[in-house]
Scaffold this motif. Sequence first.
Motif, PDB file in Angstrom:
ATOM      1  N   GLU A  93      -6.696  14.689  -3.412  1.00 55.56           N
ATOM      2  CA  GLU A  93      -7.702  14.291  -2.415  1.00 55.56           C
ATOM      3  C   GLU A  93      -8.023  12.807  -2.511  1.00 55.56           C
ATOM      4  OE1 GLU A  93     -11.787  15.322  -2.952  1.00 55.56           O
ATOM      5  OE2 GLU A  93     -11.529  15.744  -5.071  1.00 55.56           O
ATOM      6  N   ALA A  94      -8.308  12.221  -1.372  1.00 54.37           N
ATOM      7  CA  ALA A  94      -8.742  10.828  -1.324  1.00 54.37           C
ATOM      8  C   ALA A  94     -10.241  10.774  -1.575  1.00 54.37           C
ATOM      9  CB  ALA A  94      -8.415  10.225   0.040  1.00 54.37           C
ATOM     10  N   PHE A  95     -10.661   9.751  -2.323  1.00 56.60           N
ATOM     11  CA  PHE A  95     -12.098   9.550  -2.512  1.00 56.60           C
ATOM     12  C   PHE A  95     -12.371   8.062  -2.641  1.00 56.60           C
ATOM     13  CE2 PHE A  95     -12.195   8.609  -7.069  1.00 56.60           C
ATOM     14  CZ  PHE A  95     -11.002   9.175  -7.521  1.00 56.60           C
ATOM     15  N   SER A  96     -13.582   7.665  -2.254  1.00 55.86           N
ATOM     16  CA  SER A  96     -13.991   6.269  -2.327  1.00 55.86           C
ATOM     17  C   SER A  96     -15.164   6.153  -3.275  1.00 55.86           C
ATOM     18  CB  SER A  96     -14.398   5.764  -0.945  1.00 55.86           C
ATOM     19  OG  SER A  96     -15.047   4.510  -1.072  1.00 55.86           O
ATOM     20  N   VAL A  97     -15.178   5.078  -4.056  1.00 54.97           N
ATOM     21  CA  VAL A  97     -16.322   4.872  -4.941  1.00 54.97           C
ATOM     22  C   VAL A  97     -17.215   3.745  -4.432  1.00 54.97           C
ATOM     23  CG1 VAL A  97     -15.116   5.760  -6.951  1.00 54.97           C
ATOM     24  CG2 VAL A  97     -15.057   3.313  -6.476  1.00 54.97           C
ATOM     25  N   ASN A  98     -16.938   3.259  -3.242  1.00 54.57           N
ATOM     26  CA  ASN A  98     -17.730   2.127  -2.766  1.00 54.57           C
ATOM     27  C   ASN A  98     -19.214   2.450  -2.666  1.00 54.57           C
ATOM     28  OD1 ASN A  98     -15.956  -0.044  -2.508  1.00 54.57           O
ATOM     29  ND2 ASN A  98     -15.058   0.845  -0.665  1.00 54.57           N
ATOM     30  N   ILE A 101       0.833  -1.215   0.000  1.00 58.46           N
ATOM     31  CA  ILE A 101       0.000   0.000   0.000  1.00 58.46           C
ATOM     32  C   ILE A 101       0.862   1.257   0.000  1.00 58.46           C
ATOM     33  CG2 ILE A 101      -1.697   1.287   1.380  1.00 58.46           C
ATOM     34  CD1 ILE A 101      -2.904  -1.337   2.209  1.00 58.46           C
ATOM     35  N   ARG A 144      -3.291   2.324   6.468  1.00 60.51           N
ATOM     36  CA  ARG A 144      -3.676   3.169   5.329  1.00 60.51           C
ATOM     37  C   ARG A 144      -3.158   4.594   5.444  1.00 60.51           C
ATOM     38  NH1 ARG A 144     -10.000   4.768   5.684  1.00 60.51           N
ATOM     39  NH2 ARG A 144      -9.176   6.315   4.272  1.00 60.51           N
ATOM     40  N   TRP A 145      -2.996   5.196   4.262  1.00 59.93           N
ATOM     41  CA  TRP A 145      -2.612   6.601   4.187  1.00 59.93           C
ATOM     42  C   TRP A 145      -3.733   7.467   4.749  1.00 59.93           C
ATOM     43  CZ3 TRP A 145       2.223   7.815   3.286  1.00 59.93           C
ATOM     44  CH2 TRP A 145       3.014   6.991   2.495  1.00 59.93           C
ATOM     45  N   ASP A 173     -20.820   4.363  -4.555  1.00 57.70           N
ATOM     46  CA  ASP A 173     -21.399   4.534  -5.885  1.00 57.70           C
ATOM     47  C   ASP A 173     -21.701   3.197  -6.546  1.00 57.70           C
ATOM     48  OD1 ASP A 173     -20.911   7.189  -5.453  1.00 57.70           O
ATOM     49  OD2 ASP A 173     -18.981   7.156  -6.489  1.00 57.70           O
ATOM     50  N   GLU A 174     -21.275   2.116  -5.911  1.00 56.58           N
ATOM     51  CA  GLU A 174     -21.484   0.821  -6.548  1.00 56.58           C
ATOM     52  C   GLU A 174     -22.967   0.485  -6.590  1.00 56.58           C
ATOM     53  OE1 GLU A 174     -18.271   0.353  -8.009  1.00 56.58           O
ATOM     54  OE2 GLU A 174     -18.990  -1.683  -7.752  1.00 56.58           O
ATOM     55  N   ASN A 214       1.463   1.673  -3.724  1.00 58.60           N
ATOM     56  CA  ASN A 214       0.396   1.350  -4.683  1.00 58.60           C
ATOM     57  C   ASN A 214      -0.065   2.556  -5.496  1.00 58.60           C
ATOM     58  OD1 ASN A 214      -1.191  -1.350  -4.953  1.00 58.60           O
ATOM     59  ND2 ASN A 214      -2.684   0.256  -5.373  1.00 58.60           N
ATOM     60  N   HIS A 215      -0.006   3.749  -4.897  1.00 54.60           N
ATOM     61  CA  HIS A 215      -0.502   4.935  -5.610  1.00 54.60           C
ATOM     62  C   HIS A 215       0.556   5.586  -6.510  1.00 54.60           C
ATOM     63  CE1 HIS A 215       1.347   6.639  -2.020  1.00 54.60           C
ATOM     64  NE2 HIS A 215       1.134   7.860  -2.418  1.00 54.60           N
TER      65      HIS A 215
END
Lengths: 191, 191
Positions: free
Chosen positions: A182-187, A14, A157-158, A189-190, A17-18
Amino acid sequence: MQDFAPVALDKAAILLNHGPVTLVTSAHGDARNVMAASWAMPLDFMPPKVAVVIDARTYTRRLIESSGEFALNVPARALAAATLAVGSVSGAQEDKFATQRLATFAASRIAVPLLEGCIAWLECRVLPEPHNQQRYDLFLAEVVAAWADPAVFSAGRWQFGDDDALRSMHYVAGGWFFATGEAFSVNDDEP
Amino acid sequence: MQDFAPVALDKAAILLNHGPVTLVTSAHGDARNVMAASWAMPLDFMPPKVAVVIDARTYTRRLIESSGEFALNVPARALAAATLAVGSVSGAQEDKFATQRLATFAASRIAVPLLEGCIAWLECRVLPEPHNQQRYDLFLAEVVAAWADPAVFSAGRWQFGDDDALRSMHYVAGGWFFATGEAFSVNDDEP
């Protein structure tokens, strides 16, 4: 004094990973060096492995081929100018730790200095693959220990906060970087 | 209709240098697939080469080993949910282009679909290295053509503007991404 905390080996991937720019530190005997490397990535989760391109003409290459060890240091944005500088001058000409005023601390499993002012560190041992090294300048390595600054990486995690100087960065070319945004999550939106 | 313009081969490495997440497209005969890959990086400038990790259990792996070709597509943030989704389901189970409503256009040098909604595309031919593929899931490839969306890449460099949906992204883990953040140069800070 640099603050650092251990990162579990199964979370080491991790840290890279980015796709942040890295600083490669190396040493052999009394010699040591630091160079910049953007072409570094995780290769496996567990045991964690990395792949990194180390040009054949670099002093770092000589040290790594002699010692079989290196560290990937993830610099914070505050080190941007030093990151560019150590990628532009050879350690065969000067001690870049001295000229760039880079303080170090000891690694735990390898005899290579780790850089203060970074936010993550991966201690690596080369997996000897002479064909990759000679034909592609490509080094594969196992990560034998990992560390991160608890101010920005915790619970696996970061967690970048408001201090932009502590963010990682991504190298582009010609002295230009991107900040890690910026950090964002798409979970959510699933479907 | 996707807008795309050619990128000179000696600039192709810049498309991946900052470590964005990629979508790997592949095809063989009537079969095609798309998966996400964060473990992709440039390997050389000219001729441009890339390295990418393709897990042995994936449908993409079967297609690439049959055809010797793949494309790395750099998705814009607008494709974040689709990027996570195609990284979570196997193409052996469903046509992810259909389920994720991913439109494609033809590549120029390889028989692999390129994805609309991306901002850069690298057409790749595998450099056969069976040891790397079998032992490390690591594929090395030559970039034989490259393209980018002129809205965000022109004159050989990324030029992200105010539209955050057109920025690249960096995958972290667990559905979390970082946006590619602000560009900055340290050339003026050099002593």
